[in-house]
Design a protein around this motif. Structure first.
Motif, PDB file in Angstrom:
ATOM      1  N   ARG A 236      -6.894   4.895  -5.028  1.00  0.00           N
ATOM      2  CA  ARG A 236      -8.088   4.048  -5.134  1.00  0.00           C
ATOM      3  C   ARG A 236      -8.405   3.749  -6.609  1.00  0.00           C
ATOM      4  N   GLU A 237      -8.314   4.769  -7.445  1.00  0.00           N
ATOM      5  CA  GLU A 237      -8.612   4.592  -8.867  1.00  0.00           C
ATOM      6  C   GLU A 237      -7.639   3.610  -9.515  1.00  0.00           C
TER       7      GLU A 237
ATOM      8  N   ALA B 294      -5.931   1.267  -7.985  1.00  0.00           N
ATOM      9  CA  ALA B 294      -6.205  -0.066  -7.443  1.00  0.00           C
ATOM     10  C   ALA B 294      -7.391  -0.708  -8.161  1.00  0.00           C
ATOM     11  N   GLN B 295      -8.442   0.063  -8.408  1.00  0.00           N
ATOM     12  CA  GLN B 295      -9.605  -0.495  -9.099  1.00  0.00           C
ATOM     13  C   GLN B 295      -9.283  -0.827 -10.552  1.00  0.00           C
TER      14      GLN B 295
ATOM     15  N   GLU C 168       0.819  -1.215   0.000  1.00  0.00           N
ATOM     16  CA  GLU C 168       0.000   0.000   0.000  1.00  0.00           C
ATOM     17  C   GLU C 168       0.852   1.264   0.000  1.00  0.00           C
TER      18      GLU C 168
ATOM     19  N   ALA D   1     -10.541   2.160   2.207  1.00  0.00           N
ATOM     20  CA  ALA D   1      -9.827   3.379   1.783  1.00  0.00           C
ATOM     21  C   ALA D   1     -10.783   4.531   1.538  1.00  0.00           C
TER      22      ALA D   1
ATOM     23  N   ARG E 188      -4.739   9.939  -2.360  1.00  0.00           N
ATOM     24  CA  ARG E 188      -5.500   8.743  -1.999  1.00  0.00           C
ATOM     25  C   ARG E 188      -6.609   8.436  -3.005  1.00  0.00           C
ATOM     26  N   ALA E 189      -7.234   9.442  -3.591  1.00  0.00           N
ATOM     27  CA  ALA E 189      -8.272   9.206  -4.590  1.00  0.00           C
ATOM     28  C   ALA E 189      -7.664   8.535  -5.826  1.00  0.00           C
TER      29      ALA E 189
ATOM     30  N   PHE F   7      -8.618  -3.357   0.699  1.00  0.00           N
ATOM     31  CA  PHE F   7      -8.089  -1.991   0.714  1.00  0.00           C
ATOM     32  C   PHE F   7      -9.149  -1.008   0.226  1.00  0.00           C
ATOM     33  N   LEU F   8      -9.795  -1.326  -0.896  1.00  0.00           N
ATOM     34  CA  LEU F   8     -10.803  -0.425  -1.449  1.00  0.00           C
ATOM     35  C   LEU F   8     -11.999  -0.267  -0.515  1.00  0.00           C
TER      36      LEU F   8
END
Length: 122
Positions: free
Chosen positions: A29-30, A32-33, A14, A122, A25-26, A118-119
């Motif tokens: 997340r993006e 990671a997705q 992470e 987060a 952080r945004a 995580f998602l």
């Protein structure tokens, strides 16, 4: 190597991903997705039983994408699968591919579960 222990490595790092996202952080997340989507797509090609060269290319892509988010165990499993598929594409034996595929599938499932967790938080 620093940061590693005798135990199993974390499915993805992470802190590494946060650094890759420049602390955003945004964006983290993006990314990671997007990686989860790519993971599913590349695994479908690799496990699909199609032409060895296409499967090799998918394993190569997965290896690089995994490294870009700090998913080292998955990258290593993809690297091994990539090497096995390269041998197959060059007319080599299929011996050992089932074991490599099982290892890759396990690493992919662990990484995907870690990313999902995580998602969720987060």
């Amino acid at each position: 190597m620093s940061g590693e222990t005798d135990g199993a490595a974390s499915p993805f790092d992470e802190e590494f991903l946060l650094r890759q996202a420049a602390g955003d952080r945004a964006l983290m997340r993006e990314v990671a997705q997007l990686f989860r989507d790519q993971l599913k797509a590349q695994m479908a090609v690799i496990t699909g039983g199609g032409e060895a060269m296409l499967r090799y290319e998918a394993a190569h892509t997965l290896k690089g994408a995994s490294l870009s988010i700090g998913a080292r165990p998955l990258a290593e499993a993809a690297r091994k699968m990539e090497a096995g598929l390269r041998r197959l594409a060059e007319g080599g034996e299929t011996a050992g591919l089932d074991e490599l595929l099982a290892s890759l599938e396990a690493a992919a499932a662990e990484c995907d579960a870690a990313l999902a967790a995580f998602l969720a938080r987060a």
